[in-house]
Write a protein that holds these residues in place. Sequence first.
Motif, PDB file in Angstrom:
ATOM      1  N   ARG A  71       0.834  -1.203   0.000  1.00  0.00           N
ATOM      2  CA  ARG A  71       0.000   0.000   0.000  1.00  0.00           C
ATOM      3  C   ARG A  71       0.868   1.252   0.000  1.00  0.00           C
ATOM      4  O   ARG A  71       1.970   1.260   0.548  1.00  0.00           O
ATOM      5  CB  ARG A  71      -0.932   0.011   1.208  1.00  0.00           C
ATOM      6  N   ASP A  72       0.367   2.307  -0.622  1.00  0.00           N
ATOM      7  CA  ASP A  72       1.093   3.569  -0.699  1.00  0.00           C
ATOM      8  C   ASP A  72       0.152   4.719  -0.399  1.00  0.00           C
ATOM      9  O   ASP A  72      -1.066   4.642  -0.610  1.00  0.00           O
ATOM     10  CB  ASP A  72       1.685   3.786  -2.106  1.00  0.00           C
ATOM     11  N   GLY A  87       2.985  12.406 -10.321  1.00  0.00           N
ATOM     12  CA  GLY A  87       2.600  11.484 -11.387  1.00  0.00           C
ATOM     13  C   GLY A  87       1.394  10.650 -11.020  1.00  0.00           C
ATOM     14  O   GLY A  87       0.840  10.725  -9.930  1.00  0.00           O
ATOM     15  N   ARG A  88       0.969   9.820 -11.971  1.00  0.00           N
ATOM     16  CA  ARG A  88      -0.225   8.998 -11.763  1.00  0.00           C
ATOM     17  C   ARG A  88       0.046   7.761 -10.914  1.00  0.00           C
ATOM     18  O   ARG A  88      -0.865   7.195 -10.324  1.00  0.00           O
ATOM     19  CB  ARG A  88      -0.805   8.567 -13.120  1.00  0.00           C
ATOM     20  N   SER A  89       1.296   7.332 -10.866  1.00  0.00           N
ATOM     21  CA  SER A  89       1.602   6.092 -10.134  1.00  0.00           C
ATOM     22  C   SER A  89       2.621   6.302  -9.026  1.00  0.00           C
ATOM     23  O   SER A  89       3.123   5.335  -8.452  1.00  0.00           O
ATOM     24  CB  SER A  89       2.127   5.033 -11.116  1.00  0.00           C
ATOM     25  N   GLY A  90       2.938   7.548  -8.704  1.00  0.00           N
ATOM     26  CA  GLY A  90       3.923   7.819  -7.670  1.00  0.00           C
ATOM     27  C   GLY A  90       3.368   7.588  -6.280  1.00  0.00           C
ATOM     28  O   GLY A  90       2.160   7.477  -6.070  1.00  0.00           O
ATOM     29  N   ALA A  91       4.272   7.498  -5.318  1.00  0.00           N
ATOM     30  CA  ALA A  91       3.890   7.309  -3.919  1.00  0.00           C
ATOM     31  C   ALA A  91       4.380   8.494  -3.105  1.00  0.00           C
ATOM     32  O   ALA A  91       5.428   9.091  -3.394  1.00  0.00           O
ATOM     33  CB  ALA A  91       4.470   6.011  -3.370  1.00  0.00           C
ATOM     34  N   SER A 108      -6.097  13.863   6.964  1.00  0.00           N
ATOM     35  CA  SER A 108      -6.796  12.895   6.127  1.00  0.00           C
ATOM     36  C   SER A 108      -5.808  12.378   5.094  1.00  0.00           C
ATOM     37  O   SER A 108      -4.820  13.044   4.758  1.00  0.00           O
ATOM     38  CB  SER A 108      -8.014  13.518   5.447  1.00  0.00           C
ATOM     39  N   THR A 109      -6.035  11.175   4.600  1.00  0.00           N
ATOM     40  CA  THR A 109      -5.135  10.548   3.632  1.00  0.00           C
ATOM     41  C   THR A 109      -5.934   9.830   2.556  1.00  0.00           C
ATOM     42  O   THR A 109      -7.099   9.480   2.737  1.00  0.00           O
ATOM     43  CB  THR A 109      -4.193   9.524   4.306  1.00  0.00           C
ATOM     44  N   VAL A 110      -5.269   9.614   1.442  1.00  0.00           N
ATOM     45  CA  VAL A 110      -5.758   8.721   0.391  1.00  0.00           C
ATOM     46  C   VAL A 110      -4.668   7.676   0.163  1.00  0.00           C
ATOM     47  O   VAL A 110      -3.513   8.032  -0.104  1.00  0.00           O
ATOM     48  CB  VAL A 110      -6.045   9.473  -0.922  1.00  0.00           C
ATOM     49  N   THR A 111      -5.014   6.407   0.321  1.00  0.00           N
ATOM     50  CA  THR A 111      -4.060   5.322   0.105  1.00  0.00           C
ATOM     51  C   THR A 111      -4.544   4.463  -1.054  1.00  0.00           C
ATOM     52  O   THR A 111      -5.731   4.401  -1.354  1.00  0.00           O
ATOM     53  CB  THR A 111      -3.904   4.448   1.355  1.00  0.00           C
ATOM     54  N   VAL A 112      -3.592   3.804  -1.708  1.00  0.00           N
ATOM     55  CA  VAL A 112      -3.918   2.896  -2.802  1.00  0.00           C
ATOM     56  C   VAL A 112      -3.207   1.569  -2.566  1.00  0.00           C
ATOM     57  O   VAL A 112      -2.136   1.516  -1.961  1.00  0.00           O
ATOM     58  CB  VAL A 112      -3.525   3.472  -4.181  1.00  0.00           C
ATOM     59  N   GLN A 113      -3.819   0.508  -3.061  1.00  0.00           N
ATOM     60  CA  GLN A 113      -3.249  -0.828  -2.955  1.00  0.00           C
ATOM     61  C   GLN A 113      -3.497  -1.558  -4.269  1.00  0.00           C
ATOM     62  O   GLN A 113      -4.636  -1.606  -4.747  1.00  0.00           O
ATOM     63  CB  GLN A 113      -3.880  -1.602  -1.810  1.00  0.00           C
ATOM     64  N   PRO A 114      -2.452  -2.115  -4.904  1.00  0.00           N
ATOM     65  CA  PRO A 114      -2.664  -2.831  -6.171  1.00  0.00           C
ATOM     66  C   PRO A 114      -3.476  -4.098  -5.949  1.00  0.00           C
ATOM     67  O   PRO A 114      -3.306  -4.811  -4.961  1.00  0.00           O
ATOM     68  CB  PRO A 114      -1.234  -3.142  -6.640  1.00  0.00           C
ATOM     69  N   VAL A 115      -4.386  -4.357  -6.886  1.00  0.00           N
ATOM     70  CA  VAL A 115      -5.187  -5.581  -6.859  1.00  0.00           C
ATOM     71  C   VAL A 115      -5.067  -6.250  -8.221  1.00  0.00           C
ATOM     72  O   VAL A 115      -4.390  -5.762  -9.123  1.00  0.00           O
ATOM     73  CB  VAL A 115      -6.664  -5.275  -6.531  1.00  0.00           C
ATOM     74  N   GLY A 125      -5.508  -7.546 -11.949  1.00  0.00           N
ATOM     75  CA  GLY A 125      -5.927  -6.863 -13.157  1.00  0.00           C
ATOM     76  C   GLY A 125      -5.297  -5.510 -13.361  1.00  0.00           C
ATOM     77  O   GLY A 125      -5.701  -4.757 -14.247  1.00  0.00           O
ATOM     78  N   GLY A 126      -4.309  -5.170 -12.540  1.00  0.00           N
ATOM     79  CA  GLY A 126      -3.624  -3.886 -12.709  1.00  0.00           C
ATOM     80  C   GLY A 126      -4.371  -2.703 -12.129  1.00  0.00           C
ATOM     81  O   GLY A 126      -3.986  -1.561 -12.341  1.00  0.00           O
ATOM     82  N   ALA A 127      -5.469  -2.959 -11.400  1.00  0.00           N
ATOM     83  CA  ALA A 127      -6.238  -1.872 -10.801  1.00  0.00           C
ATOM     84  C   ALA A 127      -5.695  -1.562  -9.404  1.00  0.00           C
ATOM     85  O   ALA A 127      -4.822  -2.259  -8.878  1.00  0.00           O
ATOM     86  CB  ALA A 127      -7.711  -2.251 -10.730  1.00  0.00           C
ATOM     87  N   PHE A 128      -6.228  -0.508  -8.824  1.00  0.00           N
ATOM     88  CA  PHE A 128      -5.821  -0.103  -7.492  1.00  0.00           C
ATOM     89  C   PHE A 128      -7.056   0.070  -6.618  1.00  0.00           C
ATOM     90  O   PHE A 128      -8.078   0.593  -7.059  1.00  0.00           O
ATOM     91  CB  PHE A 128      -5.051   1.235  -7.528  1.00  0.00           C
TER      92      PHE A 128
END
Length: 438
Positions: free
Chosen positions: A84-85, A136-140, A168-175, A177-180
């Motif tokens: 997660r980032d 960027g779109r994929s940076g952490a 407050s934060t927004v986190t992403v985690q790869p799942v 199919g290449g989605a997050f």
Amino acid sequence: MSQDGVRDGAQDDVLATVDLFARDTVVPKGGEPAGGRVAGASLGRPLGYALPPVTGGVTPAGPGAPRDVLLCFPFDLEELPGGRDYREATLTVLLDAGPHAVTLHPTPGSTTPDGADVAAFGLGKDRLQWVFRAPGRSGALRPDGRWAQAVVRLPAAADGLSGSLSLSTVTVQPVLGGAFRRREAETPHETPFRLAAADLWPAAAPLAPGRSAAPGARALAAYEDSGPQADGEELPPGLRRLCLAVDIEKYSARDNTDMIRLQRVLLRTLRAACARAGIVWDRCGRQAQGDGYLLVFEPGIDETRVVPDLLDGLASALADANAAAAYPRRVRMRASLHQGIVHEADSGYAGSAVVALFRVLDSHPVRRALADDPSTHLVAAFSDGLYQDLVSHGYSGLAATGFRRAEIHVAAKSFTGVAWIRALPAPQDQGPSLAVEG
């Protein structure tokens, strides 16, 4: 953990350690959230530096004059497991009644040394906010070593200052199919702080570029003398900005339930238009008007691309709303675009550019253009200067076809100007519109 959801830090430089919970987590009144923890953070104890007065500068001088204090708000986010980032982190500072911010750092639209983009809000206000976004779109976003600073003006009689912090934060985690998987989280309670006058570090000289106020604090840019002002306070920065104002037709003819629905449609429409134009919503200056909305875009945008995309986005989002079965009556809007010097003042955006924007938006020719064309759901008006800069040069998506020139006279407001009005097609519109004037 204490009753207000904050664990007290054991170190003097830690104000509190806090948990961030998913925004849909239920928080019982006066109790603890049940599950839904996404991340955690350490809030550093705010640091304050008393700035000396400068006669003739923006820091006031003389008996009874307000005082300026440099505040530094450090914080660290916890490391995230499992790939997660962090994509975004927002620090909000609410000052108790009296003080207001005269400078912010990092400044709006700047980039931190680690590449994070920054949006900042709150000049002249007691509610300050910094939004840090991963590059960027994929940076952490790097979780540690975050900080924000503001020069805050205190009333002369103040014996210190106090307020509260929230994150407050927004986190992403790869799942698969290449989605997050994206999760938004926030602290369920605000963390209070207080700095007494005796807690402030003395600064022997005004801040200057490249000079630290004290250990651990990054210096702000030098004060700039903006000249003497009435009541001893300098003007907030004036920047040339592109502005968009919109207003819903016949709003007052709706019932209370419909008004609430229309405000939601308005907000979704504007967000969709900004996304279409590549505008980051949180970087816009925003001011709600009930049945209307003002957006002030950040400096440096490409208006030749943004303006046509905004109009296309507004038209498309309105068409989607009007095609939905839940909306039996069409939503129709007027829009006005103008550019000029804008100040973020104490209770909203100020400047002749904002005044002219709304004079055109509310003018009879623009209202009449929408009322006389039942086939459209959006009429846009350009100020004469914006039209000459964009439309007359034939930029892509900004052909002069469909625009008509109109003289704007608002005698009650002593306003005279020129606007260029265009009705945008609405191929997906459905449902009858009201006939009463809004």
